[in-house]
Write a protein that holds these residues in place. Structure first.
Motif, PDB file in Angstrom:
ATOM      1  N   ARG A  32       0.835  -1.213   0.000  1.00  0.00           N
ATOM      2  CA  ARG A  32       0.000   0.000   0.000  1.00  0.00           C
ATOM      3  C   ARG A  32       0.863   1.253   0.000  1.00  0.00           C
ATOM      4  NH1 ARG A  32      -3.248  -2.794   3.755  1.00  0.00           N
ATOM      5  NH2 ARG A  32      -2.344  -1.573   5.455  1.00  0.00           N
ATOM      6  N   LEU A  33       1.982   1.208   0.740  1.00  0.00           N
ATOM      7  CA  LEU A  33       2.875   2.372   0.777  1.00  0.00           C
ATOM      8  C   LEU A  33       3.448   2.658  -0.613  1.00  0.00           C
ATOM      9  CD1 LEU A  33       4.384   4.553   2.358  1.00  0.00           C
ATOM     10  CD2 LEU A  33       6.162   2.868   2.851  1.00  0.00           C
ATOM     11  N   VAL A  34       3.837   1.618  -1.323  1.00  0.00           N
ATOM     12  CA  VAL A  34       4.342   1.800  -2.680  1.00  0.00           C
ATOM     13  C   VAL A  34       3.248   2.342  -3.590  1.00  0.00           C
ATOM     14  CG1 VAL A  34       5.232   0.597  -4.711  1.00  0.00           C
ATOM     15  CG2 VAL A  34       6.119   0.055  -2.437  1.00  0.00           C
ATOM     16  N   ARG A  35       2.040   1.841  -3.431  1.00  0.00           N
ATOM     17  CA  ARG A  35       0.939   2.316  -4.271  1.00  0.00           C
ATOM     18  C   ARG A  35       0.645   3.796  -4.017  1.00  0.00           C
ATOM     19  NH1 ARG A  35      -3.165  -2.870  -3.533  1.00  0.00           N
ATOM     20  NH2 ARG A  35      -2.075  -4.250  -5.016  1.00  0.00           N
ATOM     21  N   GLU A  36       0.784   4.218  -2.776  1.00  0.00           N
ATOM     22  CA  GLU A  36       0.540   5.622  -2.472  1.00  0.00           C
ATOM     23  C   GLU A  36       1.558   6.515  -3.156  1.00  0.00           C
ATOM     24  OE1 GLU A  36      -1.917   6.989  -1.211  1.00  0.00           O
ATOM     25  OE2 GLU A  36      -2.955   5.203  -0.511  1.00  0.00           O
ATOM     26  N   GLU A  37       2.796   6.036  -3.299  1.00  0.00           N
ATOM     27  CA  GLU A  37       3.813   6.822  -3.975  1.00  0.00           C
ATOM     28  C   GLU A  37       3.621   6.834  -5.485  1.00  0.00           C
ATOM     29  OE1 GLU A  37       7.702   5.630  -2.881  1.00  0.00           O
ATOM     30  OE2 GLU A  37       7.460   6.110  -0.756  1.00  0.00           O
ATOM     31  N   VAL A  38       3.019   5.758  -6.026  1.00  0.00           N
ATOM     32  CA  VAL A  38       2.848   5.662  -7.476  1.00  0.00           C
ATOM     33  C   VAL A  38       1.550   6.314  -7.923  1.00  0.00           C
ATOM     34  CG1 VAL A  38       2.594   4.084  -9.415  1.00  0.00           C
ATOM     35  CG2 VAL A  38       4.237   3.591  -7.596  1.00  0.00           C
ATOM     36  N   ASN A  39       0.468   6.018  -7.233  1.00  0.00           N
ATOM     37  CA  ASN A  39      -0.839   6.525  -7.636  1.00  0.00           C
ATOM     38  C   ASN A  39      -0.959   8.005  -7.305  1.00  0.00           C
ATOM     39  OD1 ASN A  39      -1.514   3.928  -8.403  1.00  0.00           O
ATOM     40  ND2 ASN A  39      -2.458   3.427  -6.426  1.00  0.00           N
ATOM     41  N   GLN A  40      -1.430   8.783  -8.249  1.00  0.00           N
ATOM     42  CA  GLN A  40      -1.643  10.210  -8.050  1.00  0.00           C
ATOM     43  C   GLN A  40      -3.113  10.515  -8.316  1.00  0.00           C
ATOM     44  OE1 GLN A  40       0.743  12.336  -7.031  1.00  0.00           O
ATOM     45  NE2 GLN A  40       2.291  10.734  -6.978  1.00  0.00           N
ATOM     46  N   ASP A  41      -3.873  10.789  -7.249  1.00  0.00           N
ATOM     47  CA  ASP A  41      -5.276  11.129  -7.423  1.00  0.00           C
ATOM     48  C   ASP A  41      -5.401  12.492  -8.086  1.00  0.00           C
ATOM     49  OD1 ASP A  41      -5.836   8.801  -6.142  1.00  0.00           O
ATOM     50  OD2 ASP A  41      -6.137   9.718  -4.176  1.00  0.00           O
ATOM     51  N   ALA A  42      -6.500  12.695  -8.787  1.00  0.00           N
ATOM     52  CA  ALA A  42      -6.768  13.994  -9.395  1.00  0.00           C
ATOM     53  C   ALA A  42      -6.981  15.029  -8.299  1.00  0.00           C
ATOM     54  CB  ALA A  42      -7.998  13.894 -10.293  1.00  0.00           C
ATOM     55  N   VAL A  43      -6.285  16.153  -8.414  1.00  0.00           N
ATOM     56  CA  VAL A  43      -6.402  17.203  -7.407  1.00  0.00           C
ATOM     57  C   VAL A  43      -7.647  18.028  -7.698  1.00  0.00           C
ATOM     58  CG1 VAL A  43      -5.293  19.243  -6.430  1.00  0.00           C
ATOM     59  CG2 VAL A  43      -3.911  17.277  -7.091  1.00  0.00           C
ATOM     60  N   GLU A  44      -8.458  18.230  -6.681  1.00  0.00           N
ATOM     61  CA  GLU A  44      -9.709  18.965  -6.810  1.00  0.00           C
ATOM     62  C   GLU A  44     -10.047  19.600  -5.464  1.00  0.00           C
ATOM     63  OE1 GLU A  44     -12.686  16.114  -7.775  1.00  0.00           O
ATOM     64  OE2 GLU A  44     -12.271  14.837  -6.050  1.00  0.00           O
ATOM     65  N   PRO A  45     -10.934  20.611  -5.464  1.00  0.00           N
ATOM     66  CA  PRO A  45     -11.348  21.193  -4.177  1.00  0.00           C
ATOM     67  C   PRO A  45     -12.101  20.155  -3.340  1.00  0.00           C
ATOM     68  CG  PRO A  45     -11.868  22.670  -6.001  1.00  0.00           C
ATOM     69  CD  PRO A  45     -11.457  21.359  -6.615  1.00  0.00           C
ATOM     70  N   VAL A  46     -11.682  20.021  -2.101  1.00  0.00           N
ATOM     71  CA  VAL A  46     -12.301  19.060  -1.179  1.00  0.00           C
ATOM     72  C   VAL A  46     -12.788  19.816   0.050  1.00  0.00           C
ATOM     73  CG1 VAL A  46     -11.931  17.007   0.238  1.00  0.00           C
ATOM     74  CG2 VAL A  46     -10.784  17.214  -1.989  1.00  0.00           C
ATOM     75  N   GLU A  47     -14.066  19.609   0.402  1.00  0.00           N
ATOM     76  CA  GLU A  47     -14.616  20.208   1.619  1.00  0.00           C
ATOM     77  C   GLU A  47     -14.102  19.410   2.810  1.00  0.00           C
ATOM     78  OE1 GLU A  47     -18.828  20.460   1.365  1.00  0.00           O
ATOM     79  OE2 GLU A  47     -18.821  21.849  -0.337  1.00  0.00           O
ATOM     80  N   LEU A  48     -13.117  19.982   3.486  1.00  0.00           N
ATOM     81  CA  LEU A  48     -12.424  19.234   4.532  1.00  0.00           C
ATOM     82  C   LEU A  48     -13.331  18.963   5.724  1.00  0.00           C
ATOM     83  CD1 LEU A  48      -9.704  17.993   5.116  1.00  0.00           C
ATOM     84  CD2 LEU A  48      -8.950  20.147   6.110  1.00  0.00           C
ATOM     85  N   ASP A  49     -14.213  19.883   6.056  1.00  0.00           N
ATOM     86  CA  ASP A  49     -15.102  19.670   7.207  1.00  0.00           C
ATOM     87  C   ASP A  49     -16.059  18.509   6.954  1.00  0.00           C
ATOM     88  OD1 ASP A  49     -17.775  21.909   6.449  1.00  0.00           O
ATOM     89  OD2 ASP A  49     -16.028  21.504   5.211  1.00  0.00           O
TER      90      ASP A  49
END
Length: 414
Positions: free
Chosen positions: A260-277
């Motif tokens: 999973r750690l390797v996948r997190e370094e390889v996979n790049q999610d699309a950056v978009e506005p996220v409502e953090l609350d």
């Protein structure tokens, strides 16, 4: 880089000004005014004729440029010119003494020749020195040098620091994967060589990163086959069967976490506005449904730019870590000066101060030798940090006064 450029420009201008100033000074000394002998020679002959005219030819004296006074001309005596003039007069057989003085408050010199009867004949000395505004001319000369040297220095300084600027720009564009962006190989030879070296370094870094990720993923994947065989054999054991299965479960979790750690370094999610609350509220509901003691303190409405799936995974890891190791936790979100500040405070034992900087290392445990009552491979914080920093955020850990750990995540708001 700006400071280095400024220093180089100042250094070049001062160097040019110093060299030209020194050359000007030497030229003035070498090619300065005529020597005292050249000035006083003709003057001595003129004085000889005037002395012959002054005693008995009054009419001629009135027509000649002769001034007779009862005292020598005022001014500061120039001893060098006085000595030279007297030596020449004595050599020519003129039995008089003279004093050369410099005019007060202005250029030029005057010769005062002693005559019989306590009289003094005043004769102007020809002025072969520099003009009166020589210092203004010299100042203008230096100013012209500075005006001419400055643009030249700026240009050549730009040429000198261009490879350094390219290196600085390339380093500032390092991506979350640790790879340098490609640099165009164009321009002067030095710039092309620098760009080529940076591109080669980028390729080597990329190859090293990919090799490391493949190694970790392959190791985690290959571990599953022997662990499966060991699990099957453990089913037939009578003694310590549960301990064998527990150890195999832990090995399985470590392998899955590494992948999973390797996948997190390889996979790049699309950056978009996220409502953090809203995201934090959804995670809190999920945690409560799973039996974790998670509470919400307060949530300001803020949005950040990130990958929704990756950010959810990171915050979930942090909250699970606080709720399990810290027994319970409270979450707060505040918007402060263009930043979203998320704090997760638990009530656990915290982390020893000397180990806080190691908490984000893979497979970290506060006490590696202690019995593991909580499932996990020690990669939750490492994965969370990887995701948060990928989207431009920061995460810090600190022990709370009175006990517990405080996790603080900061993002720039949209």
């Amino acid at each position: 880089m700006t400071s280095l450029r400024r220093r180089l420009i100042i250094l070049l201008v001062v160097s040019i000004l110093g060299v030209v100033g020194l050359a000007t000074f030497v030229a003035v000394k070498v090619l300065g005014g005529p020597s005292p002998e050249l000035i006083m020679g003709p003057l001595a002959h003129q004085i000889q004729y005037m002395v012959q005219l002054a005693p008995g030819h009054a009419q001629t004296a009135r027509d000649a440029p002769i001034t007779v006074s009862g005292s020598p001309a005022p001014g500061i005596e120039d001893r060098k010119h006085t000595r030279v003039l007297n030596d020449i007069l004595q050599h020519d057989g003129v039995d008089v003494s003279a004093v050369v003085t410099r005019n007060v408050g202005g250029p030029g010199m005057v010769a005062s020749v002693a005559l019989p009867g306590n009289r003094w004949m005043i004769v102007d000395v020809p002025d072969f020195g520099p003009p009166r505004d020589v210092w203004y001319g010299l100042a203008g000369w230096m100013a012209l040098i500075v005006l001419g040297a400055t643009p030249v220095s700026i240009y050549f300084t730009g040429v000198l620091v261009r490879p350094l600027e390219m290196l600085e720009a390339a380093v500032s564009k390092i991506g979350s994967d640790g790879v340098l962006a490609a640099v165009p190989e164009k321009g002067p030879a030095e710039v092309r060589a620098t760009a080529r070296a940076l591109n080669e370094l980028s390729e080597r870094l990329k190859t090293a990163m990919e090799s490391r990720m493949r190694l970790v993923a392959a190791a985690g994947h290959d571990l599953r086959t022997p662990m499966t065989r060991m699990r099957l054999r453990a089913e037939f054991l009578d003694e310590d069967r549960e301990k064998w299965l527990s150890d195999l479960d832990e090995l399985d979790r470590i392998a899955d976490s590494a992948i999973r750690l390797v996948r997190e370094e390889v996979n790049q999610d699309a950056v978009e506005p996220v409502e953090l609350d809203r995201l934090v509220r959804d995670i809190e509901v999920e945690m409560v449904s799973l039996g974790h003691a998670v509470t919400i303190d307060h949530l300001d409405h803020v949005s950040v730019k990130a990958g929704a799936l990756g950010l959810r995974r990171a915050l979930r890891n942090l909250i699970v870590n606080a709720a399990t190791h810290g027994k319970s936790c409270s979450v707060a979100l505040a918007g402060r000066g263009g930043q979203a500040v998320l704090t997760i405070a638990d009530r656990g034992p915290g982390i020893p101060p000397d180990l806080l900087n190691k908490a984000f290392e893979p497979f970290f445990r506060v006490d590696p030798a202690r019995t593991q009552f909580i499932p996990g491979a020690g990669l939750g914080l490492a994965i969370a940090k990887e995701i948060i920093e990928r989207y431009g955020g920061t995460i810090t850990l600190e022990n709370r006064q009175g006990g517990g750990l405080l996790q603080t995540v900061v993002f720039a708001t949209t």
